[in-house]
Scaffold this motif. Structure first.
Motif, PDB file in Angstrom:
ATOM      1  N   ALA A 197      -3.204   5.747  -9.759  1.00 48.34           N
ATOM      2  CA  ALA A 197      -3.782   6.561  -8.683  1.00 48.34           C
ATOM      3  C   ALA A 197      -5.147   6.018  -8.268  1.00 48.34           C
ATOM      4  O   ALA A 197      -5.495   6.003  -7.073  1.00 48.34           O
ATOM      5  CB  ALA A 197      -3.894   8.017  -9.146  1.00 48.34           C
ATOM      6  N   HIS A 200      -4.523   2.893  -6.205  1.00 48.94           N
ATOM      7  CA  HIS A 200      -4.054   3.281  -4.871  1.00 48.94           C
ATOM      8  C   HIS A 200      -5.217   3.811  -4.031  1.00 48.94           C
ATOM      9  O   HIS A 200      -5.320   3.510  -2.835  1.00 48.94           O
ATOM     10  CB  HIS A 200      -2.981   4.363  -4.977  1.00 48.94           C
ATOM     11  CG  HIS A 200      -1.622   3.825  -5.320  1.00 48.94           C
ATOM     12  ND1 HIS A 200      -0.460   4.531  -5.103  1.00 48.94           N
ATOM     13  CD2 HIS A 200      -1.240   2.642  -5.852  1.00 48.94           C
ATOM     14  CE1 HIS A 200       0.586   3.808  -5.493  1.00 48.94           C
ATOM     15  NE2 HIS A 200       0.130   2.661  -5.956  1.00 48.94           N
ATOM     16  N   TRP A 218       0.695   8.623  -0.523  1.00 48.08           N
ATOM     17  CA  TRP A 218       0.706   9.954  -1.095  1.00 48.08           C
ATOM     18  C   TRP A 218       0.835  11.001  -0.016  1.00 48.08           C
ATOM     19  O   TRP A 218       0.640  10.704   1.149  1.00 48.08           O
ATOM     20  CB  TRP A 218      -0.562  10.224  -1.921  1.00 48.08           C
ATOM     21  CG  TRP A 218      -1.816  10.002  -1.157  1.00 48.08           C
ATOM     22  CD1 TRP A 218      -2.391  10.840  -0.228  1.00 48.08           C
ATOM     23  CD2 TRP A 218      -2.656   8.846  -1.236  1.00 48.08           C
ATOM     24  NE1 TRP A 218      -3.521  10.277   0.259  1.00 48.08           N
ATOM     25  CE2 TRP A 218      -3.722   9.069  -0.320  1.00 48.08           C
ATOM     26  CE3 TRP A 218      -2.631   7.666  -1.958  1.00 48.08           C
ATOM     27  CZ2 TRP A 218      -4.736   8.139  -0.133  1.00 48.08           C
ATOM     28  CZ3 TRP A 218      -3.642   6.763  -1.754  1.00 48.08           C
ATOM     29  CH2 TRP A 218      -4.672   6.988  -0.857  1.00 48.08           C
TER      30      TRP A 218
END
Ligand code: SF4
Length: 218
Positions: A197, A200, A218
């Motif tokens: 995460a 990203h 997302w």
């Protein structure tokens, strides 16, 4: 204009040339040469890593290909629509980058993944020429602190003016955006220093800063 690339037997870093020769002797089927960049010079984004990994890019001949760091980098680029095809951890997998190019600050594998300052300096003209040849370049993702510093040095900018920090965006003179990420190495992900995460978010931050139309994962 196509930027110059180092010769397969580039002699500028004697220590790295010795390592290449030793690796060729031990693994004649590996690439064992300065690893060329991957992706189009027409791209608007450039990812810069430190140097080829011994069993990754040095083996396969494509940046970040064949080791853990590549698994995370390429899955992330694909998630953002910056790559097409199936990443197969091989330079012959047919995987294609979209609007992004990947390079390393130092193009030959260094002992212990640690290039010497003189080796960064010796290899800098190749990265400088590549950046100069990327006429549409808007954003650079520095993969790790060393890459961040190498990019600043390549651009002739003071490191103290742009301190490294995961997730930071630096707006550089001339309009280029430099985004920082911790290195996507197995060590960093195993220790929790970098999560998928977080990686990203760093890539997404760069895309947002340069105003790309790429999808967010997302
Ligand atoms: S790291 Fe760069 S400058 Fe040094 S030997 Fe390899 S290609 Fe040449």
């Amino acid at each position: 204009m196509t930027p110059p690339v180092p010769d397969r037997d580039c002699p500028l870093c004697p220590r790295l040339a010795d390592m290449r020769r030793a690796s060729r002797a031990d693994h004649p089927d590996w690439f064992n040469a300065p690893v060329p960049s991957f992706g189009s010079l027409e791209a608007r984004l450039l990812c810069v890593g430190l140097a080829p990994g011994l069993r990754g890019a040095n083996r396969t001949g494509r940046p970040f290909t064949g080791d853990f760091a590549g698994d995370l980098l390429y899955s992330t680029l694909a998630a953002f629509g910056l790559a097409e095809g199936r990443y197969g951890a091989s330079a012959e997998d047919g995987f294609r980058l979209v609007d992004v190019r990947i390079s390393n600050a130092v193009r030959c594998v260094p002992p212990g993944n640690k290039p010497l300052p003189a080796e960064f300096t010796a290899c800098r003209p190749f990265l400088a020429a590549e950046i100069a040849a990327m006429a549409k370049l808007r954003g650079v993702l520095a993969i790790g602190r060393d890459a961040h510093q190498a990019v600043l040095s390549t651009l002739g900018l003071r490191k103290s003016a742009y301190p490294f920090g995961h997730g930071l965006l630096h707006h550089l003179p001339g309009g280029l955006v430099l985004a920082d990420s911790y290195h996507c190495s197995r060590y960093n992900t195993n220790t929790g220093r970098l999560t998928e995460a977080m990686f990203h978010a760093a890539v997404g931050g760069l895309l947002g800063a340069v105003g790309t139309p790429h999808p967010q994962p997302w």
